[in-house]
Design a protein around this motif. Structure first.
Motif, mmCIF file in Angstrom:
data_model
loop_
_atom_site.group_PDB
_atom_site.id
_atom_site.type_symbol
_atom_site.label_atom_id
_atom_site.label_comp_id
_atom_site.label_asym_id
_atom_site.label_seq_id
_atom_site.Cartn_x
_atom_site.Cartn_y
_atom_site.Cartn_z
ATOM 1 N N THR A 53 0.856 -1.183 0.000
ATOM 2 C CA THR A 53 0.000 0.000 0.000
ATOM 3 C C THR A 53 0.894 1.235 0.000
ATOM 4 O O THR A 53 1.704 1.399 0.917
ATOM 5 C CB THR A 53 -0.919 0.013 1.235
ATOM 6 O OG1 THR A 53 -1.648 -1.217 1.306
ATOM 7 C CG2 THR A 53 -1.898 1.180 1.166
ATOM 8 N N PRO A 54 0.790 2.109 -0.998
ATOM 9 C CA PRO A 54 1.654 3.301 -1.034
ATOM 10 C C PRO A 54 1.423 4.184 0.187
ATOM 11 O O PRO A 54 0.353 4.142 0.812
ATOM 12 C CB PRO A 54 1.218 4.009 -2.322
ATOM 13 C CG PRO A 54 0.513 2.973 -3.134
ATOM 14 C CD PRO A 54 -0.126 2.042 -2.151
ATOM 15 N N PRO A 55 2.406 5.005 0.549
ATOM 16 C CA PRO A 55 2.221 5.942 1.666
ATOM 17 C C PRO A 55 1.005 6.831 1.429
ATOM 18 O O PRO A 55 0.750 7.279 0.304
ATOM 19 C CB PRO A 55 3.521 6.754 1.666
ATOM 20 C CG PRO A 55 4.522 5.878 0.982
ATOM 21 C CD PRO A 55 3.761 5.093 -0.025
ATOM 22 N N ARG A 56 0.259 7.069 2.509
ATOM 23 C CA ARG A 56 -0.929 7.912 2.406
ATOM 24 C C ARG A 56 -0.973 8.835 3.613
ATOM 25 O O ARG A 56 -0.742 8.400 4.738
ATOM 26 C CB ARG A 56 -2.187 7.047 2.348
ATOM 27 C CG ARG A 56 -3.456 7.841 2.040
ATOM 28 C CD ARG A 56 -4.679 6.945 2.068
ATOM 29 N NE ARG A 56 -4.582 5.834 1.132
ATOM 30 C CZ ARG A 56 -5.518 4.882 1.022
ATOM 31 N NH1 ARG A 56 -6.603 4.917 1.803
ATOM 32 N NH2 ARG A 56 -5.365 3.911 0.164
ATOM 33 N N TYR A 70 3.138 4.070 6.380
ATOM 34 C CA TYR A 70 4.133 3.405 5.542
ATOM 35 C C TYR A 70 4.022 1.901 5.761
ATOM 36 O O TYR A 70 4.026 1.442 6.913
ATOM 37 C CB TYR A 70 5.555 3.864 5.893
ATOM 38 C CG TYR A 70 5.822 5.321 5.614
ATOM 39 C CD1 TYR A 70 6.286 5.742 4.377
ATOM 40 C CD2 TYR A 70 5.595 6.274 6.605
ATOM 41 C CE1 TYR A 70 6.531 7.092 4.128
ATOM 42 C CE2 TYR A 70 5.832 7.621 6.362
ATOM 43 C CZ TYR A 70 6.301 8.018 5.123
ATOM 44 O OH TYR A 70 6.530 9.346 4.882
ATOM 45 N N TYR A 72 5.956 -0.233 3.503
ATOM 46 C CA TYR A 72 7.088 -0.803 2.767
ATOM 47 C C TYR A 72 8.345 -0.095 3.241
ATOM 48 O O TYR A 72 8.414 1.136 3.275
ATOM 49 C CB TYR A 72 6.889 -0.628 1.266
ATOM 50 C CG TYR A 72 7.838 -1.440 0.411
ATOM 51 C CD1 TYR A 72 7.837 -2.834 0.469
ATOM 52 C CD2 TYR A 72 8.730 -0.816 -0.451
ATOM 53 C CE1 TYR A 72 8.703 -3.580 -0.324
ATOM 54 C CE2 TYR A 72 9.592 -1.559 -1.252
ATOM 55 C CZ TYR A 72 9.580 -2.942 -1.173
ATOM 56 O OH TYR A 72 10.431 -3.689 -1.952
ATOM 57 N N HIS A 75 10.185 2.865 1.305
ATOM 58 C CA HIS A 75 9.467 4.141 1.365
ATOM 59 C C HIS A 75 9.710 4.828 2.714
ATOM 60 O O HIS A 75 9.953 6.044 2.767
ATOM 61 C CB HIS A 75 7.970 3.909 1.174
ATOM 62 C CG HIS A 75 7.617 3.300 -0.142
ATOM 63 N ND1 HIS A 75 6.435 2.606 -0.357
ATOM 64 C CD2 HIS A 75 8.295 3.265 -1.325
ATOM 65 C CE1 HIS A 75 6.405 2.185 -1.608
ATOM 66 N NE2 HIS A 75 7.513 2.555 -2.206
#
Length: 422
Positions: A53-56, A70, A72, A75
């Motif tokens: 899941t990308p940073p949001r 985060y 991953y 990242h």
């Protein structure tokens, strides 16, 4: 008659004692053997790719602060190193494991560079967790203030249980502007091979992370660094953030609020409880609370590794599966990689991210830190993360659990008495 009875009682006592010691010996031998075999099998094996899941970033609370998630390592490390590079006055860095590999060296060099340009740099790492790290890596420039939390901290107070907790926390605070906290240790493998969760905080909550670091530093600096080292002094937090609370387990002060935080949230749940845990070894009250929630109609899900990096913990954890599955709790097993996150969401409103596992060592033993957040947008973000992880899981059903073979049942039963130790 009494004269005959006393020697008989003594023999019975000695026989019983030998039997108990023999059983404990078998249990520990089995645990050590399983760990060695598992370590041998893992040699050279790499984790399989897993969904990320990308940073949001979402705004949380009334003070204009933000929370970025985060999931991953690469990242996260990029964001942490960027924050260190931008530091102007102070860096507070604390970790449980700090590997002497490529990523570990990157962090060490970034912190040393910051100290060289006049930034106050304070570092804490746990000595026991880094026993296998090269002593050469643990030599830091004098411009950095480094506190290695000792392997043995009880001194002459051998029976003082408050002095045996490990420092399992992972914190980075840069100036007064940004703080990081979560499950990620520092090392190359964690950058790409482990699925973990960390958050980046801005706003008033950063001060709570600063205070947590300073309190630990001041509590331990004299014994480790000598009386000449001054305490780390902080100003008073400028404001309170009612939507974010930082909970700290401090065994030295006999403070363990994180367990209570979890139990209260589960007890209040009306819709869903989604837990992600690296090592799930709860006490019976915790299991009962989860089952009670499921039986009143709450969607209770537990996401754990299919195979963690501690095989004995996996086997002991399975001792709770029967109660959970029969009580209506869904058990999801993350496959292909180690999931090390310690997160939860409840009813689309309450969330926590931190360092504490749901086991005895974390909840009633170690120094830990979890952030509790009341915010619907953040809960929605963490629910999205959970659903992404669930797509990479195998669900354990009750029928599958009941069909397990005899040797698995025997091993689980033999290891069950080790639960209180973990």
């Amino acid at each position: 008659m009494a004269a005959l009875t006393t020697p008989t009682a003594g023999r019975v006592f000695r026989t019983a004692r030998r039997a108990v010691l023999a059983l404990l010996g078998v249990q520990f031998a089995l645990a050590i053997g399983m760990s060695l075999v598992d370590s041998y099998r893992r040699r050279g094996k790499k984790a399989k790719p897993f969904p990320v899941t990308p940073p949001r970033t979402v705004e949380v609370g009334e003070g204009g602060g933000e929370v970025t998630t985060y999931t991953y390592g690469e990242h996260l490390y990029d964001a942490m190193l960027a924050a260190i590079a931008g530091a102007q006055r102070q860096i507070l860095f604390e970790t449980y494991i700090w590997k002497g590999d490529e990523v570990g060296e990157q962090f060490k060099q970034a912190l040393a560079d910051a100290a060289d340009r006049g930034v106050e740099v304070y570092c804490i790492y746990d000595s026991f967790a880094n026993l296998v790290v090269s002593p050469r890596f643990k030599r830091f420039p004098p411009s950095m203030k480094v506190l290695p939390y000792g392997i043995y901290n009880a001194g002459w107070r051998v029976f003082d249980l408050r002095r045996y907790g490990r420092d399992h926390r992972k914190i980075l605070v840069v100036d007064d502007n940004v703080g990081f906290v979560g499950g990620y240790n520092i090392g190359t493998a964690y950058a790409t091979e482990w699925r973990d969760t960390h958050i980046r905080l801005t706003g008033p909550a950063v001060w709570d992370l600063k205070r947590a670091f300073a309190d630990f530093w001041n509590l331990n600096r004299r014994r480790i660094m000598g009386p000449s080292k001054r305490p780390l002094l902080l100003e008073t937090t400028p404001s309170w953030e009612p939507h974010i609370r930082v909970h700290r387990n401090v065994p030295r002060l006999w403070m363990f609020p994180i367990r209570g935080m979890y139990l209260e949230a589960i007890n209040r749940a009306a819709r869903n409880v989604w837990l992600t845990q690296a090592y799930f070894l709860p006490d019976q009250d915790f299991v009962d609370e989860m089952v009670a929630a499921a039986q009143r109609g709450v969607d209770v899900r537990l996401l754990v590794p299919l195979k963690s990096n501690h095989v004995v913990a996996d086997w002991i954890s399975r001792g709770y599966y029967d109660q959970l599955l029969r009580g209506g709790v869904r058990i999801l097993r993350f496959q292909g990689a180690m999931v090390h996150a310690k997160t939860a969401t409840v009813d689309g409103t309450w969330s926590t991210v931190g360092t504490a596992n749901i086991d005895r060592l974390s909840l009633t033993g170690n120094y830990e830190i979890n952030v509790e957040m009341i915010d619907e947008d953040l809960a929605a973000t963490l629910e999205d993360v959970f659903e992404t992880d669930q797509a990479n899981c195998l669900e354990l059903t009750l029928s599958e659990w009941e069909a397990r073979d005899l040797h698995r049942r025997f091993t689980e039963g033999l290891l069950n008495p080790l639960r209180p130790l973990l």
